[in-house]
Design an enzyme around this catalytic site. Structure first.
Site, short mmCIF file in Angstrom:
data_model
loop_
_atom_site.label_atom_id
_atom_site.label_comp_id
_atom_site.label_asym_id
_atom_site.label_seq_id
_atom_site.Cartn_x
_atom_site.Cartn_y
_atom_site.Cartn_z
N ASP A 25 0.83 -1.21 0.00
CA ASP A 25 0.00 0.00 0.00
C ASP A 25 0.87 1.26 0.00
O ASP A 25 0.37 2.37 -0.10
CB ASP A 25 -1.00 0.00 1.17
CG ASP A 25 -0.31 0.06 2.52
OD1 ASP A 25 0.91 -0.14 2.60
OD2 ASP A 25 -1.03 0.29 3.53
N SER A 26 2.21 1.07 0.05
CA SER A 26 3.12 2.20 -0.17
C SER A 26 2.86 2.80 -1.55
O SER A 26 3.30 3.93 -1.82
CB SER A 26 4.58 1.73 -0.07
OG SER A 26 4.80 0.59 -0.86
N LYS A 93 -1.09 -9.31 3.17
CA LYS A 93 -0.32 -8.83 4.33
C LYS A 93 -1.17 -7.80 5.06
O LYS A 93 -1.85 -6.99 4.41
CB LYS A 93 1.01 -8.21 3.88
CG LYS A 93 1.77 -7.52 5.02
CD LYS A 93 3.20 -7.19 4.65
CE LYS A 93 3.38 -5.89 3.90
NZ LYS A 93 2.88 -4.69 4.59
N GLU A 95 -1.21 -5.15 8.77
CA GLU A 95 -0.38 -4.56 9.82
C GLU A 95 -0.97 -4.80 11.21
O GLU A 95 -2.19 -4.75 11.40
CB GLU A 95 -0.25 -3.05 9.57
CG GLU A 95 0.48 -2.73 8.28
CD GLU A 95 0.68 -1.24 8.05
OE1 GLU A 95 0.41 -0.43 8.97
OE2 GLU A 95 1.10 -0.88 6.94
N GLU A 162 9.36 -3.91 10.46
CA GLU A 162 9.77 -2.63 9.88
C GLU A 162 10.30 -1.66 10.93
O GLU A 162 9.68 -1.46 11.98
CB GLU A 162 8.57 -1.99 9.14
CG GLU A 162 8.92 -0.61 8.56
CD GLU A 162 7.91 -0.08 7.56
OE1 GLU A 162 6.90 -0.77 7.28
OE2 GLU A 162 8.13 1.04 7.07
O1 KIV Z 1 3.58 -1.09 1.59
C1 KIV Z 1 4.77 -1.42 1.65
O2 KIV Z 1 5.59 -1.11 0.77
C2 KIV Z 1 5.21 -2.19 2.81
C3 KIV Z 1 6.68 -2.41 2.97
C4 KIV Z 1 7.32 -1.18 3.46
C5 KIV Z 1 6.98 -3.58 3.82
O3 KIV Z 1 4.42 -2.59 3.61
#
Ligand code: KIV
Length: 247
Positions: A25-26, A93, A95, A162
């Site tokens: 989600d980055s 994934k 968080e 992280e």
């Molecule tokens: O969204 C992302 O790029 C991430 C990484 C920083 C692990 O969660």
């Protein structure tokens, strides 16, 4: 592991020996220009996961569950995880640690592999008090180790750690039997992950823990300037770039 968000980059990455792709989600920050990842929604994640998946990479594709797609209820979390799988993800994934263990359990029960993400969790930066290194105090240290154990116990197959201290990541890695993947957490994890825009030198601001392996920003600027120059000087398009009806 590296993030990848679109078809052409996924095509290139698919020809490397990278192990896994994260549709992170980055993308909200490095592709869509948001200040943080909280504005990213399921529609964004589905669109980008589908694009990456259409490149048919041999790597495992992990898709991030965006902010508020798994916090409201377990039912909603399972439904949203399923939508990402339908879009082409092999795993999702999310968080959080102990507080999301039930959600991880529910998604895993539905047959969808879950990767955890602890340490500095960008979707929760408000509660964390900003984008900061976590794990300095004994309380934070102990809580992170418990987070790792809770995720493994809930069925997660791997955990991203992280932006924490190297000894914290090492202790977590030793406390669980599933693989840990570091970003800004030292060498002791089982793997590393980076945001591809950082690696390619495309980010405006690169975190201290990322490394650019090429300066694509300069290369792109050079290419654009050369194009503008050639158009203005009449060097482009050249004879090979257009058809003449006479020939
Ligand atoms: O969204 C992302 O790029 C991430 C990484 C920083 C692990 O969660």
């Amino acid at each position: 592991m590296l993030t990848t968000y679109d078809y052409p980059v996924a095509r290139i990455v698919s020809e490397t020996d990278l192990d896994s792709i994260l549709v992170g989600d980055s993308l909200g920050m490095v592709v869509l220009g948001y200040q943080n990842t909280q504005k990213v929604d399921m529609e964004d994640m589905i669109r980008h996961t589908s694009a990456v998946s259409r490149a048919n990479p041999p790597q495992l594709i992990v898709a991030d569950m965006p902010f508020l797609s798994y916090e409201v209820s377990k039912e909603e979390a399972v439904r949203n995880a399923g939508l990402l799988v339908k879009a082409g993800a092999d795993a999702v994934k999310l968080e959080g640690g102990q507080e999301v263990a039930d959600v991880v359990r529910a998604i895993t029960k539905a047959g969808i592999p879950v990767m955890g993400h602890i340490g500095m969790t960008p979707q929760r930066y408000l509660k964390l008090g900003g984008f900061r290194v976590v794990g300095k105090s004994d309380a934070e240290f102990n809580s992170l180790v418990e987070d790792g154990k809770a995720l493994e116990e809930a069925g997660a197959f791997s955990i991203v750690i992280e932006n924490t201290y190297a000894d914290v990541a090492e202790t977590i890695t030793r406390s669980v039997s599933i693989p840990t993947i570091c970003i800004g957490a030292g060498l002791s994890c089982d793997g590393q992950v980076l945001v591809i825009h950082d690696l390619l030198g495309l980010s405006d601001v690169r975190p201290y823990f990322a490394k650019a392996y090429v300066d694509l920003k300069s290369e792109i600027k050079k290419a654009v300037s050369n194009y503008v120059h050639d158009v203005k000087s009449g060097e482009f398009p050249g004879k090979e770039n257009y058809k003449d009806r006479a020939n």
